[in-house]
Design a protein around this motif. Sequence first.
Motif, PDB file in Angstrom:
ATOM      1  N   ALA A  18       5.268  23.704  12.077  1.00  0.00           N
ATOM      2  CA  ALA A  18       5.282  24.559  13.264  1.00  0.00           C
ATOM      3  C   ALA A  18       5.810  23.819  14.481  1.00  0.00           C
ATOM      4  O   ALA A  18       5.646  22.605  14.617  1.00  0.00           O
ATOM      5  N   THR A  19       6.454  24.556  15.364  1.00  0.00           N
ATOM      6  CA  THR A  19       6.721  24.108  16.732  1.00  0.00           C
ATOM      7  C   THR A  19       5.659  24.746  17.602  1.00  0.00           C
ATOM      8  O   THR A  19       5.522  25.973  17.620  1.00  0.00           O
ATOM      9  N   VAL A  20       4.890  23.913  18.279  1.00  0.00           N
ATOM     10  CA  VAL A  20       3.750  24.396  19.057  1.00  0.00           C
ATOM     11  C   VAL A  20       4.041  24.238  20.546  1.00  0.00           C
ATOM     12  O   VAL A  20       4.333  23.134  21.017  1.00  0.00           O
ATOM     13  N   LYS A  21       3.962  25.333  21.267  1.00  0.00           N
ATOM     14  CA  LYS A  21       4.091  25.281  22.724  1.00  0.00           C
ATOM     15  C   LYS A  21       2.734  25.601  23.341  1.00  0.00           C
ATOM     16  O   LYS A  21       2.139  26.634  23.047  1.00  0.00           O
ATOM     17  N   CYS A  22       2.239  24.682  24.191  1.00  0.00           N
ATOM     18  CA  CYS A  22       0.943  24.868  24.832  1.00  0.00           C
ATOM     19  C   CYS A  22       1.089  25.632  26.143  1.00  0.00           C
ATOM     20  O   CYS A  22       1.916  25.269  26.982  1.00  0.00           O
ATOM     21  N   PHE A  23       0.276  26.665  26.282  1.00  0.00           N
ATOM     22  CA  PHE A  23       0.240  27.450  27.513  1.00  0.00           C
ATOM     23  C   PHE A  23      -1.088  27.190  28.217  1.00  0.00           C
ATOM     24  O   PHE A  23      -2.119  27.053  27.564  1.00  0.00           O
ATOM     25  N   PRO A  24      -1.084  27.124  29.544  1.00  0.00           N
ATOM     26  CA  PRO A  24      -2.337  26.864  30.267  1.00  0.00           C
ATOM     27  C   PRO A  24      -3.338  28.001  30.095  1.00  0.00           C
ATOM     28  O   PRO A  24      -2.968  29.118  29.705  1.00  0.00           O
ATOM     29  N   TRP A  25      -4.583  27.732  30.420  1.00  0.00           N
ATOM     30  CA  TRP A  25      -5.692  28.665  30.192  1.00  0.00           C
ATOM     31  C   TRP A  25      -5.472  30.036  30.832  1.00  0.00           C
ATOM     32  O   TRP A  25      -5.926  31.044  30.306  1.00  0.00           O
ATOM     33  N   ASP A  26      -4.761  30.065  31.959  1.00  0.00           N
ATOM     34  CA  ASP A  26      -4.602  31.322  32.683  1.00  0.00           C
ATOM     35  C   ASP A  26      -3.225  31.947  32.505  1.00  0.00           C
ATOM     36  O   ASP A  26      -2.824  32.835  33.262  1.00  0.00           O
ATOM     37  N   ALA A  27      -2.503  31.509  31.483  1.00  0.00           N
ATOM     38  CA  ALA A  27      -1.173  32.080  31.232  1.00  0.00           C
ATOM     39  C   ALA A  27      -1.301  33.555  30.850  1.00  0.00           C
ATOM     40  O   ALA A  27      -2.237  33.963  30.154  1.00  0.00           O
ATOM     41  N   SER A  28      -0.358  34.355  31.297  1.00  0.00           N
ATOM     42  CA  SER A  28      -0.373  35.782  30.965  1.00  0.00           C
ATOM     43  C   SER A  28       0.283  36.017  29.608  1.00  0.00           C
ATOM     44  O   SER A  28       1.072  35.189  29.130  1.00  0.00           O
ATOM     45  N   TYR A  29      -0.032  37.154  29.015  1.00  0.00           N
ATOM     46  CA  TYR A  29       0.606  37.503  27.747  1.00  0.00           C
ATOM     47  C   TYR A  29       2.109  37.648  27.914  1.00  0.00           C
ATOM     48  O   TYR A  29       2.882  37.338  27.000  1.00  0.00           O
ATOM     49  N   ASP A  30       2.544  38.102  29.090  1.00  0.00           N
ATOM     50  CA  ASP A  30       3.985  38.247  29.342  1.00  0.00           C
ATOM     51  C   ASP A  30       4.693  36.899  29.243  1.00  0.00           C
ATOM     52  O   ASP A  30       5.802  36.813  28.705  1.00  0.00           O
ATOM     53  N   GLU A  31       4.063  35.839  29.765  1.00  0.00           N
ATOM     54  CA  GLU A  31       4.645  34.497  29.662  1.00  0.00           C
ATOM     55  C   GLU A  31       4.736  34.056  28.213  1.00  0.00           C
ATOM     56  O   GLU A  31       5.727  33.452  27.790  1.00  0.00           O
ATOM     57  N   VAL A  32       3.687  34.350  27.453  1.00  0.00           N
ATOM     58  CA  VAL A  32       3.664  33.977  26.036  1.00  0.00           C
ATOM     59  C   VAL A  32       4.728  34.760  25.271  1.00  0.00           C
ATOM     60  O   VAL A  32       5.499  34.197  24.474  1.00  0.00           O
ATOM     61  N   LYS A  33       4.793  36.054  25.505  1.00  0.00           N
ATOM     62  CA  LYS A  33       5.729  36.926  24.785  1.00  0.00           C
ATOM     63  C   LYS A  33       7.173  36.520  25.033  1.00  0.00           C
ATOM     64  O   LYS A  33       8.027  36.649  24.138  1.00  0.00           O
ATOM     65  N   GLU A  34       7.437  36.019  26.222  1.00  0.00           N
ATOM     66  CA  GLU A  34       8.806  35.629  26.574  1.00  0.00           C
ATOM     67  C   GLU A  34       9.327  34.523  25.665  1.00  0.00           C
ATOM     68  O   GLU A  34      10.527  34.421  25.414  1.00  0.00           O
TER      69      GLU A  34
END
Length: 358
Positions: A192-208
């Motif tokens: 896997a390629t794993v990208k870490c998102f901060p605790w308060d990241a929005s789903y829109d940021e993740v979906k992008e």
Amino acid sequence: MKALLMLENGMTFEGTGFGDEHNVVSEIVFNSAMCGYPELLTDPSYAGQSVVMTYPMIGNYGICYQDAESTRPWLSAYIVHSVSNVASNFRCDIDLDHYLKRYQIPGLQGIDTRALTRILRESGTMRGMIAYGDSIDLEAMKKQIENFKMESYVPKVSIRGGKIYGDGGVKIALMDYGVKGNIIRCLTERGATVKCFPWDASYDEVKEWKPDGIMLTNGPGDPQDCKKPIEEIKRIYASGTPTFAICLGHQLMALANGGDTYKLKYGHRGINHPVKDLKANRVYISSQNHGFVVDAKTMDPKIAEPSFISMNDGSIEGFDYKNGRVFTVQFHPEAAGGPHDTRFLFDRFMNLIGGAAL
């Protein structure tokens, strides 16, 4: 230096200090592991807590930086019966005492940790204070303990936002609520390629980023304090993206789907906790570190069904969600420290999103 531990019920334990000797107020919890203290010290889920070790001698193999689960130790203080004066291990980078000094973590040794543990088991987790010096003001300690309140530590320990690990063909977005490093390693070693998102990241940021799967990680504190993550997890669940959640992430997924959580009397912390796989009718030994659990009675059986339970107290240790795209566990399958019995869950996750498994 002389040191004193006072619990909120007024009981005191006198010992000597090590590490960085400064006064600290925190929640007092115990861990039953016989080894794995470097991983314990660097587990972000211990933020705001002082950890009592039931095993009497700690520090005999020192600290190897390679074993760290995060960039630094996060616990408030470390309480042991006896610190080894010798760190005998060819991998040792630094002894325990100097390691705690380096990161300004107080230590207390020379007390009856078994007696303290029995008090915590019988009376439940308590607030407490460690003070150092020959002249200690007990009344002042009582007031500080009374005024202490646990806060939300997730924003403090979520520090990996934006980082990318691995270069595999499967993209996994990791929501970092206080992730342990071995969770990331268990994913990258499976391609896997794993990208870490901060605790308060929005789903829109993740979906992008267009991930193939989403990981919700462990973390400290009361899950009901995580208001924003719960709202974003509702959107993650509705998206149908394959999702695997561990510990705090497991609790947050339940809260996002109408469930409730409650605090255990003294929590589960150690590397020898038996859990039962309800479908396979098989018991595994697991690594655990949590003070809260999901209340099974509050979960809609049309949404999720229990998958694992604790063999010690019957509390919920996992859910399989009926959409077939989400599963969660309360324990730590990455096992650092701890047994590797349940690492197959990472294979299950990779199979769910169409990736490789070991």
